[in-house]
Design an enzyme around this catalytic site. Structure first.
Site, PDB file in Angstrom:
ATOM      1  N   GLU A 214       0.872  -1.179   0.000  1.00 52.46           N
ATOM      2  CA  GLU A 214       0.000   0.000   0.000  1.00 52.46           C
ATOM      3  C   GLU A 214       0.904   1.222   0.000  1.00 52.46           C
ATOM      4  OE1 GLU A 214      -3.120   0.005  -0.448  1.00 52.46           O
ATOM      5  OE2 GLU A 214      -3.529  -2.127  -0.222  1.00 52.46           O
ATOM      6  N   CYS A 252      -1.631   9.102   2.208  1.00 51.73           N
ATOM      7  CA  CYS A 252      -1.372   8.601   0.855  1.00 51.73           C
ATOM      8  C   CYS A 252      -2.503   8.914  -0.105  1.00 51.73           C
ATOM      9  CB  CYS A 252      -1.108   7.096   0.890  1.00 51.73           C
ATOM     10  SG  CYS A 252      -2.475   6.131   1.596  1.00 51.73           S
TER      11      CYS A 252
END
Length: 488
Positions: A214, A252
């Site tokens: 991720e 993110c």
């Protein structure tokens, strides 16, 4: 380090023995651990909010929304749905295989390693762990050393609530991660930067270990002001909340930059200013609602990006910095140079570049010229533009007319593509992330087809041709001798 190596060796041995015993495969055991995670968060909400404030300056409301509440919802979903998730899935086999039956069962990988990130240190530690436990694995968590108070709290609490022989926490920095990666794992789950992701993947390749990465990237936001002109107040509030209201842009999936038509840029900037003031007051540093930059190293990185003379000249709002308090003011840039560092690396901070285009349709080409982002956001009601975004760009996700909510929705998979990551999780996708789907086929000895076996002849070749085509009527005719040849 020798002591740490021994700790890791011992932890791995114990976890592997526990997994081999079959204890973690029990649905009852899995549910007990998931319930314990919910209980742990509920019992220690105040302590968790305190460490998130110490490490990142997060307000308790932001901490609950983005971390604690999210974890409890994730664990509750897994707890409530686990019975359904573990049921073998029956497969409908072609008639050719009759009377055989087929199904797919989800089995745990074994012993998994979770390497979490510092920006959401509670949720990015516990949420992958929830998926791993739901799937029946043993888990070792290495929380991030950059959020030391959160890491220390998890290392203290997890052994108090969860099965210590199956679920473990180890604290430490890159040296500890290096030791962990020297071992063979059955699955590795990593949240962090693409740079470290490459190191993780290289280490996993030594043992052919499957990985979920991720990562992140520069997530663009398209504003098609023509089609959302009546809703621009909401658009600006949502972008402001997504950029500055969640870990001060250190996320993110945060907005990295905005794409807008040149004719609307000055209006957009004027709309941002009062919204920022309404969120954080005249002095955001004293508002208590703006997270701090995590470390001095990250502060210096942001300072370097902003102090590029060409970038500095593009500041139209904010720009002040306080190294002692690790504070960067919400900052807006207008058309910083596209070859500048700030436009070619993930910003991960409270700085928002606005890039102007002659026509908003040009946003498609602009995004395609960059590495694939984790998310694309677009505020538009233009169905043609929506279709172009979906068909001509590639990203981990696309969200229309909102920001970051896709992360909270466990009915949808969350993950990247290309440089923004690989693999997916959340909700049932977390269960699948940590499971191997094993095909089970049970044949019958009641009948046999001689066409399967040598010696070969034209009849058997024709039989096989028709079988692959599932041409069952012709197969019957062939077996009755009513047809002799079959077209290629």
């Amino acid at each position: 380090m020798e002591a740490m190596k021994e700790t890791v060796d011992q932890s791995l041995r114990e976890m592997r023995e526990t997994f081999a015993s079959g204890r973690t495969r029990s649905v009852k055991w899995r549910k007990a651990q998931l319930g314990a995670i919910i209980e742990m968060v509920k019992d220690n909400e105040e302590k968790m909010c305190d460490v998130l404030f110490q490490d990142l300056g997060k307000h308790s409301t932001e901490a609950f929304r983005d971390e604690l509440g999210f974890v409890m919802r994730s664990a509750s979903t897994a707890l409530n749905c686990l019975d359904k998730w573990v049921v073998p899935k029956k497969s409908s086999l072609p008639l050719l295989f009759y009377p055989a039956t087929g199904k797919v069962i989800s089995e745990p990988y074994g012993t998994v390693l979770v390497l979490s990130s510092w920006n959401f240190p509670i949720s990015l530690s516990l949420d992958p762990m929830i998926g791993a436990i739901a799937a029946g694995n043993t888990v070792l968590l290495k929380a991030s050393e950059l959020s030391p108070n959160a890491s220390a709290l998890l290392a203290k609490l997890i052994p108090s609530y969860l099965d210590t022989k199956a679920i473990k926490v180890i604290e430490g920095g890159p040296d500890v991660a290096t030791i962990l990666l020297q071992h063979q794992w059955d699955k590795i789950f990593f949240t962090g930067s693409p740079k470290i992701g490459k190191i993780i993947m290289a280490a996993a390749a030594e043992h052919l270990t499957p990985v979920t990465l991720e990562l992140g990237g520069k997530c663009p936001t398209i504003i098609d002001h023509h089609s959302v002109s009546k809703d621009m107040k909401s658009v600006v509030k949502r972008i402001s909340g997504g950029k500055w209201g969640s870990c001060s842009g250190q996320a993110c999936i945060s907005v990295d930059y905005v794409l807008v038509e040149q004719s609307f840029a000055s209006t957009l900037i004027d709309m941002f200013k009062p919204v920022i003031r309404s969120f954080f007051g005249e002095n955001p540093k004293e508002s208590g609602c703006l997270s701090k930059i995590v470390t001095n190293k990250h502060f210096q990185r942001l300072s370097r990006l902003l102090n590029d003379p060409r970038v500095k000249a593009s500041i139209v709002y904010g720009g002040s910095m306080d190294e002692e308090n690790l504070y960067v003011e919400p900052t807006i840039l207008l058309d910083p140079p596209l070859d500048s560092e700030i436009m070619n690396e993930e910003i991960f901070g409270p700085i928002l570049p606005i890039i102007t285009l002659r026509d908003i349709q040009e946003s498609i080409g602009f995004i395609k010229s960059k590495p694939k982002p984790l998310a694309i956001y677009a505020f538009t009601k233009d169905e043609i533009l929506k279709t172009r975004i979906l068909s001509e760009t590639s990203s981990g996700s696309v969200t229309f007319n909102d920001l970051m909510i896709q992360y909270m929705c466990d009915a949808l998979p969350f993950g990247g593509v290309g440089q923004s990551g690989m693999g997916r999780y959340h909700g049932k996708y977390s269960f699948e992330c940590f499971s191997h789907e094993k095909a089970i086929m049970e044949g019958s000895l009641a009948m046999d087809l001689e066409a399967r076996y040598p010696p070969w002849n034209n009849f058997k070749l024709n039989f096989i041709r028709l079988a692959f085509r599932e041409a069952y009527f012709k197969l019957v005719l062939l077996m009755l001798g009513l047809i002799k040849g079959v077209r290629k």
